[in-house]
Scaffold this active site. Structure first.
Site, PDB file in Angstrom:
ATOM      1  N   LYS A 172       0.971  -1.671   0.020  1.00 18.25           N
ATOM      2  CA  LYS A 172      -0.405  -0.334  -0.598  1.00 18.25           C
ATOM      3  C   LYS A 172       1.013   1.282  -0.158  1.00 18.25           C
ATOM      4  CE  LYS A 172      -2.088   3.645   2.482  1.00 18.25           C
ATOM      5  NZ  LYS A 172      -1.739   3.950   1.299  1.00 18.25           N
ATOM      6  N   GLU A 247       9.146   2.508  10.906  1.00 17.14           N
ATOM      7  CA  GLU A 247      10.089   3.904  11.010  1.00 17.14           C
ATOM      8  C   GLU A 247       9.170   4.849  10.871  1.00 17.14           C
ATOM      9  OE1 GLU A 247      13.592   4.039  10.799  1.00 17.14           O
ATOM     10  OE2 GLU A 247      13.607   1.213  11.292  1.00 17.14           O
ATOM     11  N   CYS A 281      13.013  11.720   6.715  1.00 13.58           N
ATOM     12  CA  CYS A 281      13.288  12.046   8.018  1.00 13.58           C
ATOM     13  C   CYS A 281      14.656  11.538   8.901  1.00 13.58           C
ATOM     14  CB  CYS A 281      12.195  10.288   8.410  1.00 13.58           C
ATOM     15  SG  CYS A 281      13.705   8.689   7.430  1.00 13.58           S
ATOM     16  N   GLU A 379       8.700  17.197  14.496  1.00 13.27           N
ATOM     17  CA  GLU A 379       9.548  17.320  13.777  1.00 13.27           C
ATOM     18  C   GLU A 379       8.211  18.134  12.506  1.00 13.27           C
ATOM     19  OE1 GLU A 379      10.427  13.118  10.161  1.00 13.27           O
ATOM     20  OE2 GLU A 379       8.938  13.271  12.011  1.00 13.27           O
TER      21      GLU A 379
END
Length: 478
Positions: A172, A247, A281, A379
């Site tokens: 996906k 992750e 990231c 973040e």
């Protein structure tokens, strides 16, 4: 424009609804119209993967090698074409798009070789007349949920090891990058895999993703994305004891010590913080600098940041392409305002830009901030970085570790002593010395600690820890 379809059980299928994806560099261009699945269609893909599981698990290493090598070869042969598609759809510069495509091809090639090198052991038993064998077997059906920021490389480093070790796949992709996912699925569909071994299902996380997470037929989930979604997956899969690999991002520090080469440190900061529009990231969004070099570093970094060219991802000379979407741009700009309100000093950037084509353009923002400011703790996932003052090397290390994340950290220094100390004490999964925090090799482990990652590492030979299960066999020799 043809509608991009799902690939389920060896056939291309239309979806329940349609979605569209525009070029973030030029909103007048539609890159793709794509089918969107519902839960029932996702369940059929899972069933197809379950039905194909045994045949592929028992396939020979040579057959797996041939499939993965063919996929990698076609990706590499078409790297300019696929890199251009990636740049149009995700917004990376053309050079970055071609580079990512090349990496995706190399990943498939690497795991083609690994399919021939699946390790095992034969040991002497502590009992006479008994032999012991330790072998690795595929986990089964794996659900792979990938993000939009690396639409070819991250799917590659999930799909390739899954297939190499004999698992079947339901993939996906993120809805922002359906064309890249479909192009990859098209290549895989012609590689010689049996029907059902690889399946592509496009759609929302709420429908398709949740179906993968909840299905008792899915033995393992590998997810890359936000912290909130990742933690939800962990809770849901724990109830049925499925294997999980997560992750979930980072707030990565780059420490610049007083003895660093200023030009080299600025290069590391600019590349790590702003290339790929900061949408990595591994981006270094916290630049922690000690006295003695602070003013020189900040002045040089501001000049380099102001000189960066923000424009259409396909235009020659562009350093930074657009932000991926309207929502992401609004989030980035909102953090610029948050930084201002909390008292951080905006040195440059942080504005929406107009270019020849209408797109999601933003000038890279550089702040001087305090460690407690939100822009220094949360973040952002965009071209926003902050410089933080440290008293000395030990304080810089403490600031670097003062985060709930632990993906990667960098240090710029000419001292072997400082470099060795930082490598030992940085509480992260990856450390860079005199290199940008963003930029990793495909043949070694990738992953972090604390809130950044959960489960076995991705990439390299360490991928076997997630995609295989160990069996110990005892054989009576008499």
């Amino acid at each position: 424009m043809a509608t991009l379809k799902h690939y389920i059980n060896g056939r291309w299928e239309t979806g329940v609804t349609l979605g569209t994806r525009e070029n973030p560099s030029d909103l007048s261009e539609t890159v793709a119209e794509f089918a969107r699945a519902d839960a029932a269609q996702a369940e059929r893909a899972i069933r197809a993967a379950a039905d194909a599981r045994d045949e592929w698990a028992l396939s020979t290493p040579q057959r797996r090698f041939d499939v993965l090598d063919a996929i990698g070869s076609e990706i590499l042969a078409r790297k300019e074409e696929l890199g251009r598609l990636l740049a149009r759809e995700e917004g990376k510069t053309l050079a970055e798009g071609i580079g990512e495509t090349t990496r995706a091809g190399q990943i498939f090639k690497f795991f083609a070789g690994e399919a021939l090198r699946i390790p095992g052991e034969k040991l002497a038993s502590v009992r006479p007349g008994v032999e012991v064998e330790v072998t690795r077997e595929p986990v089964g059906v794996v659900g792979l949920i990938a993000p939009w920021n690396f639409p070819l490389a991250i799917p590659a480093w999930k799909i390739a090891p899954a297939l190499a070790y004999g698992n079947t796949v339901v993939f996906k992709p993120a809805e922002l990058v359906p064309a890249c996912a479909n192009a990859l699925a098209d290549i895989i569909s012609r590689s010689g895999l049996p029907a059902g071994v690889f399946n592509l299902v496009m759609g929302s996380g709420r429908l398709v993703g949740q179906t993968l997470v909840d299905s008792p037929l899915v033995d393992a989930i590998s997810f890359t994305g936000s912290v909130g979604v990742g933690r939800g997956i962990l809770k849901a899969t724990a109830a049925r004891q499925a294997r999980v690999q997560l992750e979930m991002g980072g707030k990565n520090p780059l420490v610049v010590l007083h003895d660093a080469d200023v030009e080299q440190a600025v290069d590391c900061a600019v590349q790590g913080a702003f290339f790929s529009t900061g949408q990595r990231c591994t981006a270094s969004s916290r630049l922690i600098v000690t006295p003695g070099i602070f003013d020189r570093f900040v002045n040089a970094l501001r000049e380099r940041t102001q000189a960066l060219v923000v424009d259409n991802a396909l235009k020659r000379g562009t350093d930074i392409g657009p932000v991926v979407s309207h929502d992401q741009l609004e989030q980035d700009l909102s953090y610029v305002e948050i930084g201002r309100r909390e008292g951080a000093e905006l040195l440059t950037g942080g504005e929406r830009l107009k270019r020849d084509t209408k797109g999601y353009y933003m000038s890279p923002a550089l702040f001087i901030a305090d460690p407690q400011h939100r822009i220094a703790r949360e973040e952002i996932f965009g071209p926003v970085a902050c410089v933080i003052r440290a008293r000395d090397a030990e304080h810089a290390l403490a600031l670097a570790n003062d985060t709930p994340f632990g993906l990667c950290a960098g240090v710029c220094t000419t001292s072997l002593k400082h470099a060795a100390h930082f490598k030992r004490h940085a509480k992260v999964g990856m450390v860079m010395v005199n290199l940008p925090t963003a930029g990793v090799d495909f043949h070694v482990p990738f992953g972090g600690r604390k809130g950044s990652s959960y489960g076995p590492r991705e990439q390299g030979r360490y991928a076997a820890e997630f995609y295989t299960t160990v069996k110990t066999a005892y054989i009576g020799a008499k």
